[in-house]
Design an enzyme around this catalytic site. Structure first.
Site, PDB file in Angstrom:
ATOM      1  N   ALA A  71       0.865  -1.181   0.000  1.00  0.00           N
ATOM      2  CA  ALA A  71       0.000   0.000   0.000  1.00  0.00           C
ATOM      3  C   ALA A  71       0.899   1.228   0.000  1.00  0.00           C
ATOM      4  CB  ALA A  71      -0.881  -0.030   1.237  1.00  0.00           C
ATOM      5  N   GLY A  76       0.731  -4.994   0.821  1.00  0.00           N
ATOM      6  CA  GLY A  76      -0.448  -5.060  -0.046  1.00  0.00           C
ATOM      7  C   GLY A  76      -0.161  -5.715  -1.386  1.00  0.00           C
ATOM      8  N   GLU A  82      -0.431  -9.281  -0.723  1.00  0.00           N
ATOM      9  CA  GLU A  82      -1.851  -9.545  -0.445  1.00  0.00           C
ATOM     10  C   GLU A  82      -2.688  -9.519  -1.731  1.00  0.00           C
ATOM     11  OE1 GLU A  82      -1.444  -6.450   2.563  1.00  0.00           O
ATOM     12  OE2 GLU A  82      -2.490  -7.754   3.962  1.00  0.00           O
ATOM     13  N   GLU A  91       4.783  -5.041   7.143  1.00  0.00           N
ATOM     14  CA  GLU A  91       4.038  -3.987   7.849  1.00  0.00           C
ATOM     15  C   GLU A  91       4.526  -3.775   9.275  1.00  0.00           C
ATOM     16  OE1 GLU A  91       2.671  -6.407   6.012  1.00  0.00           O
ATOM     17  OE2 GLU A  91       1.133  -5.548   4.702  1.00  0.00           O
TER      18      GLU A  91
HETATM   19  N1  CAA Z   1       4.617   3.227  -0.585  1.00  0.00           N
HETATM   20  C1  CAA Z   1       5.029   4.402  -1.095  1.00  0.00           C
HETATM   21  N2  CAA Z   1       6.167   4.566  -1.811  1.00  0.00           N
HETATM   22  C2  CAA Z   1       6.919   3.474  -2.002  1.00  0.00           C
HETATM   23  C3  CAA Z   1       6.555   2.202  -1.489  1.00  0.00           C
HETATM   24  C4  CAA Z   1       5.354   2.109  -0.748  1.00  0.00           C
HETATM   25  N3  CAA Z   1       4.905   0.944  -0.255  1.00  0.00           N
HETATM   26  N4  CAA Z   1       7.528   1.326  -1.827  1.00  0.00           N
HETATM   27  C5  CAA Z   1       8.440   1.990  -2.543  1.00  0.00           C
HETATM   28  N5  CAA Z   1       8.075   3.296  -2.650  1.00  0.00           N
HETATM   29  C6  CAA Z   1       8.793   4.370  -3.328  1.00  0.00           C
HETATM   30  C7  CAA Z   1      10.012   4.818  -2.520  1.00  0.00           C
HETATM   31  O1  CAA Z   1       9.627   5.708  -1.500  1.00  0.00           O
HETATM   32  C8  CAA Z   1      10.850   5.462  -3.599  1.00  0.00           C
HETATM   33  O2  CAA Z   1      10.308   6.732  -3.878  1.00  0.00           O
HETATM   34  P1  CAA Z   1      11.302   8.013  -4.051  1.00  0.00           P
HETATM   35  O3  CAA Z   1      12.091   7.681  -5.295  1.00  0.00           O
HETATM   36  O4  CAA Z   1      10.349   9.140  -4.245  1.00  0.00           O
HETATM   37  O5  CAA Z   1      12.128   8.068  -2.833  1.00  0.00           O
HETATM   38  C9  CAA Z   1      10.559   4.581  -4.820  1.00  0.00           C
HETATM   39  O6  CAA Z   1       9.340   3.892  -4.547  1.00  0.00           O
HETATM   40  C10 CAA Z   1      11.649   3.531  -5.047  1.00  0.00           C
HETATM   41  O7  CAA Z   1      11.810   2.803  -3.847  1.00  0.00           O
HETATM   42  P2  CAA Z   1      13.227   2.619  -3.098  1.00  0.00           P
HETATM   43  O8  CAA Z   1      14.121   3.773  -3.409  1.00  0.00           O
HETATM   44  O9  CAA Z   1      12.934   2.356  -1.670  1.00  0.00           O
HETATM   45  O10 CAA Z   1      13.774   1.333  -3.861  1.00  0.00           O
HETATM   46  P3  CAA Z   1      14.751   0.216  -3.286  1.00  0.00           P
HETATM   47  O11 CAA Z   1      15.085  -0.649  -4.453  1.00  0.00           O
HETATM   48  O12 CAA Z   1      15.853   0.807  -2.493  1.00  0.00           O
HETATM   49  O13 CAA Z   1      13.843  -0.638  -2.250  1.00  0.00           O
HETATM   50  C11 CAA Z   1      11.826  -1.787  -1.509  1.00  0.00           C
HETATM   51  C12 CAA Z   1      12.716  -1.340  -2.710  1.00  0.00           C
HETATM   52  C13 CAA Z   1      12.576  -2.824  -0.695  1.00  0.00           C
HETATM   53  C14 CAA Z   1      10.579  -2.401  -2.094  1.00  0.00           C
HETATM   54  C15 CAA Z   1      11.500  -0.563  -0.636  1.00  0.00           C
HETATM   55  O14 CAA Z   1      10.976   0.470  -1.468  1.00  0.00           O
HETATM   56  C16 CAA Z   1      10.497  -0.826   0.441  1.00  0.00           C
HETATM   57  O15 CAA Z   1      10.833  -1.373   1.471  1.00  0.00           O
HETATM   58  N6  CAA Z   1       9.221  -0.416   0.224  1.00  0.00           N
HETATM   59  C17 CAA Z   1       8.192  -0.486   1.213  1.00  0.00           C
HETATM   60  C18 CAA Z   1       7.708  -1.912   1.420  1.00  0.00           C
HETATM   61  C19 CAA Z   1       6.641  -1.957   2.480  1.00  0.00           C
HETATM   62  O16 CAA Z   1       6.870  -1.643   3.633  1.00  0.00           O
HETATM   63  N7  CAA Z   1       5.416  -2.374   2.088  1.00  0.00           N
HETATM   64  C20 CAA Z   1       4.293  -2.441   2.977  1.00  0.00           C
HETATM   65  C21 CAA Z   1       3.453  -1.193   2.848  1.00  0.00           C
HETATM   66  S1  CAA Z   1       2.138  -1.100   4.039  1.00  0.00           S
HETATM   67  C22 CAA Z   1       0.962  -2.145   3.464  1.00  0.00           C
HETATM   68  O17 CAA Z   1       1.083  -2.680   2.390  1.00  0.00           O
HETATM   69  C23 CAA Z   1      -0.231  -2.344   4.349  1.00  0.00           C
HETATM   70  C24 CAA Z   1      -1.173  -3.403   3.885  1.00  0.00           C
HETATM   71  O18 CAA Z   1      -1.309  -4.431   4.479  1.00  0.00           O
HETATM   72  C25 CAA Z   1      -1.992  -3.218   2.715  1.00  0.00           C
END
Ligand code: CAA
Length: 257
Positions: A65, A108, A111, A131
Site C-alpha cells: 500500500a 499489499g 496480499e 508492515e
Molecule cells: N509506498 C510508497 N512509496 C513506495 C513504497 C510504498 N509501499 N515502496 C516503494 N516506494 C517508493 C520509494 O519511497 C521510492 O520513492 P522516491 O524515489 O520518491 O524516494 C521509490 O518507490 C523507489 O523505492 P526505493 O528507493 O525504496 O527502492 P529500493 O530498491 O531501495 O527498495 C523496496 C525497494 C525494498 C521495495 C523498498 O521500497 C520498500 O521497502 N518499500 C516499502 C515496502 C513496504 O513496507 N510495504 C508495505 C506497505 S504497508 C501495506 O502494504 C499495508 C497493507 O497491508 C496493505
C-alpha cells in the site's frame, strides 16, 4: 493528463491488468486500487473474457500500500472509509485471476497476489509482509490468506519479522503455483490463462467457486456444495458437448452455455 496508473489490454479472451506506477514500485494508492477493481469488473462484464492476468514490472509487482498516502491519516478516516474494504469487490470477481509476479510483492502487493487465484513467479521475486516495520499489521488479508496458504509457523515468521522470501522459497511453501524463469513469468501466466480460456465460462466460474468454498465451510458442507454444483452442470450444453467430444475422440467446442 493524469498518470495512467494501470494499463489494460485484451489478448484473445484474456484481460491483462498491468500496474503502472514504476516510480513508486507500483505502491497501491487509492487511484490504482480503484482502477484495478474497476478494470476487473469491466473484464467480467465482457462475456468474451475468460480469465484475468494481473502483473507489474520487472522490479515490482507491487511494494505494498502507498505508505506516503496513508502515513498522516487519522484513525477515524481509516475506520469510516473502511480503508481496503473495497478489495471485497476484487475477491468477488468470478473469473479466474492469475498474478504474474516479478520483483517485489510486499505488504499489499503480496496480499493482492494472494487475492488472485494463483501466483506465477520467478526465482528473483520477493514476497513479504513487512508492515510490522511500519508499526502496523497487514490490512488487505495478509494475516489470513498467508496463514491459509503457507501455514501458521511460516506465516508468523513473515508477519512478525517482516522478512522477505524469494520465489523459490515461496514456491516450496505453497504460495506460488509455478516457479519459472524470471523472463518467462508473464508468458507462463498468459499460457495458463489461454488454457483456461479454452474451457466453458460457466464451468470455469463454478470450479473457482468450488475451490474457494473450501476456505469458507466445513468439509461436509463443502462436499455437498461441490456435488450439487456438479449435478447442476448437467443443465449445460457444454457438459453434453464435453462428454460427447471425449466419447467421439474430438476436441470440444464449448459455447459458454
Ligand atoms: N509506498 C510508497 N512509496 C513506495 C513504497 C510504498 N509501499 N515502496 C516503494 N516506494 C517508493 C520509494 O519511497 C521510492 O520513492 P522516491 O524515489 O520518491 O524516494 C521509490 O518507490 C523507489 O523505492 P526505493 O528507493 O525504496 O527502492 P529500493 O530498491 O531501495 O527498495 C523496496 C525497494 C525494498 C521495495 C523498498 O521500497 C520498500 O521497502 N518499500 C516499502 C515496502 C513496504 O513496507 N510495504 C508495505 C506497505 S504497508 C501495506 O502494504 C499495508 C497493507 O497491508 C496493505
Amino acid at each position: 493528463m493524469s498518470e495512467q496508473v494501470i494499463l489494460t489490454e485484451t489478448v484473445d479472451r484474456v484481460g491483462v491488468i498491468r500496474l503502472n506506477r514504476p516510480d513508486a514500485m507500483n505502491a497501491l494508492n487509492v487511484d490504482i486500487m480503484h482502477a484495478i477493481v474497476e478494470a476487473s469488473e469491466a473484464f467480467q462484464e465482457d462475456a468474451n473474457i475468460m480469465a484475468i492476468v494481473v502483473t507489474g514490472n520487472e522490479k515490482a509487482f507491487a511494494a505494498g500500500a502507498d505508505i506516503k498516502e496513508m502515513q498522516t491519516k487519522p484513525y477515524i478516516e481509516m475506520q469510516q472509509s473502511d480503508w481496503f474494504g473495497h478489495w471485497n469487490r476484487f475477491t468477488a470477481i468470478r473469473l479466474p485471476i492469475i498474478a504474474a509476479v516479478n520483483g517485489y510483492a510486499l505488504g499489499g502487493g503480496c496480499e493482492l497476489a494472494m487475492m488472485a487465484d494463483m501466483i506465477i513467479a520467478g526465482p528473483k521475486s520477493k514476497f513479504g509482509q513487512p508492515e510490522i516495520n511500519l508499526g502496523v499489521i497487514p490490512g488487505m488479508g495478509g494475516s489470513q490468506r498467508l496463514t491459509r496458504a503457507i501455514g501458521k509457523s511460516k506465516a508468523m515468521d513473515l508477519v512478525l519479522t517482516g522478512r522477505m522470501i524469494d520465489g523459490e522459497e515461496a514456491e516450496r511453501a505453497g504460495l506460488v503455483a509455478r516457479l519459472v524463469e524470471d523472463d518467462k513469468v508473464l508468458e507462463t501466466a498468459m499460457e495458463i490463462a489461454q488454457t483456461i480460456a479454452s474451457k466453458s465460462r460457466p464451468v470455469v466460474m463454478a470450479a473457482k467457486e468450488g475451490v474457494n468454498n473450501a476456505f469458507e465451510t466445513t468439509l461436509q458442507q463443502g462436499l455437498l456444495f461441490e456435488r450439487r454444483t456438479f449435478h447442476s452442470l448437467f443443465a449445460l450444453e457444454d457438459q453434453k458437448e464435453g462428454m460427447d467430444a471425449f466419447s467421439n475422440k474430438r476436441q470440444p467446442e464449448f459455447k459458454d452455455r
